[in-house]
Design a protein around this motif. Structure first.
Motif, mmCIF file in Angstrom:
data_model
loop_
_atom_site.group_PDB
_atom_site.id
_atom_site.type_symbol
_atom_site.label_atom_id
_atom_site.label_comp_id
_atom_site.label_asym_id
_atom_site.label_seq_id
_atom_site.Cartn_x
_atom_site.Cartn_y
_atom_site.Cartn_z
ATOM 1 N N SER A 1 71.372 68.206 52.871
ATOM 2 C CA SER A 1 71.975 69.098 51.875
ATOM 3 C C SER A 1 71.481 70.531 52.044
ATOM 4 O O SER A 1 72.253 71.489 51.932
ATOM 5 N N LYS A 2 70.198 70.696 52.334
ATOM 6 C CA LYS A 2 69.652 72.041 52.533
ATOM 7 C C LYS A 2 70.197 72.662 53.819
ATOM 8 O O LYS A 2 70.498 73.859 53.854
ATOM 9 N N ALA A 3 70.333 71.869 54.873
ATOM 10 C CA ALA A 3 70.869 72.374 56.141
ATOM 11 C C ALA A 3 72.315 72.833 55.973
ATOM 12 O O ALA A 3 72.709 73.881 56.506
ATOM 13 N N GLU A 4 73.112 72.074 55.225
ATOM 14 C CA GLU A 4 74.505 72.465 54.994
ATOM 15 C C GLU A 4 74.565 73.759 54.189
ATOM 16 O O GLU A 4 75.340 74.669 54.513
ATOM 17 N N TRP A 5 73.756 73.858 53.144
ATOM 18 C CA TRP A 5 73.702 75.078 52.343
ATOM 19 C C TRP A 5 73.310 76.268 53.218
ATOM 20 O O TRP A 5 73.924 77.343 53.147
ATOM 21 N N LEU A 6 72.297 76.083 54.065
ATOM 22 C CA LEU A 6 71.814 77.149 54.944
ATOM 23 C C LEU A 6 72.899 77.575 55.931
ATOM 24 O O LEU A 6 73.120 78.774 56.136
ATOM 25 N N ALA A 7 73.581 76.621 56.534
ATOM 26 C CA ALA A 7 74.638 76.950 57.501
ATOM 27 C C ALA A 7 75.738 77.769 56.839
ATOM 28 O O ALA A 7 76.176 78.799 57.376
ATOM 29 N N LYS A 8 76.177 77.347 55.676
ATOM 30 C CA LYS A 8 77.243 78.071 54.979
ATOM 31 C C LYS A 8 76.783 79.467 54.567
ATOM 32 O O LYS A 8 77.546 80.433 54.635
ATOM 33 N N ARG A 9 75.532 79.585 54.157
ATOM 34 C CA ARG A 9 74.990 80.891 53.770
ATOM 35 C C ARG A 9 74.927 81.830 54.973
ATOM 36 O O ARG A 9 75.301 83.005 54.881
ATOM 37 N N LEU A 10 74.469 81.318 56.127
ATOM 38 C CA LEU A 10 74.368 82.155 57.328
ATOM 39 C C LEU A 10 75.745 82.533 57.873
ATOM 40 O O LEU A 10 75.925 83.646 58.383
ATOM 41 N N ILE A 11 76.718 81.646 57.752
ATOM 42 C CA ILE A 11 78.094 81.971 58.163
ATOM 43 C C ILE A 11 78.600 83.157 57.336
ATOM 44 O O ILE A 11 79.169 84.110 57.877
ATOM 45 N N ARG A 12 78.375 83.110 56.018
ATOM 46 C CA ARG A 12 78.802 84.217 55.146
ATOM 47 C C ARG A 12 78.013 85.493 55.430
ATOM 48 O O ARG A 12 78.570 86.579 55.541
ATOM 49 N N LYS A 13 76.694 85.359 55.548
ATOM 50 C CA LYS A 13 75.819 86.513 55.761
ATOM 51 C C LYS A 13 76.215 87.300 57.004
ATOM 52 O O LYS A 13 76.209 88.531 57.002
ATOM 53 N N HIS A 14 76.546 86.593 58.077
ATOM 54 C CA HIS A 14 76.864 87.245 59.349
ATOM 55 C C HIS A 14 78.363 87.463 59.542
ATOM 56 O O HIS A 14 78.788 87.873 60.621
#
Length: 122
Positions: free
Chosen positions: A4-17
């Motif tokens: 769950s944390k990895a999915e949250w992190l991936a989605k956050r980094l996709i948006r951030k970049h």
């Protein structure tokens, strides 16, 4: 790292970049992550088999590595354009770095266990 944390992190980094990509899980045993070049959005995938075995730093670097592939394009492979995007995103620009290679070993009741050759995990 928890899925769950990895999915949250991936989605956050996709948006951030600001990468035109979506996130998905894969069941592959061969790769920690990959970038699937589909239109209009690329898909950044992580292996649900590997992620729980890895520390957050390794998962983060894998996500950034795959985001660099998405930005650089399929034909860039690990060439100069990909290295540029990897550095821009903060990923390790050397995907062949031996300290990042994990080997599969059979161990106890686990089907597979990641063992990094650069440090003692015991």
């Amino acid at each position: 790292m928890k899925l769950s944390k990895a999915e949250w992190l991936a989605k956050r980094l996709i948006r951030k970049h600001s990468v035109s990509a979506k996130f998905a899980w894969s069941n592959t045993k061969l790769l920690v992550g990959d970038c699937v070049f589909t239109s209009p959005l690329h898909t950044i995938r992580l292996s649900r088999l590997w992620v729980p075995l890895l520390p957050e730093e390794q998962v983060t670097d894998t996500i950034l590595h795959e985001l660099a592939h998405s930005k650089a394009g399929w034909e860039a492979n690990h060439g100069k354009i990909w290295v540029y995007w990897a550095l821009m995103f903060g990923a390790n620009p050397n995907p062949d770095d031996l300290s990042d290679i994990f080997y599969l070993i059979q161990k106890n009741h686990y089907r597979y266990m990641a063992n990094c050759q650069c440090q003692d995990l015991s």
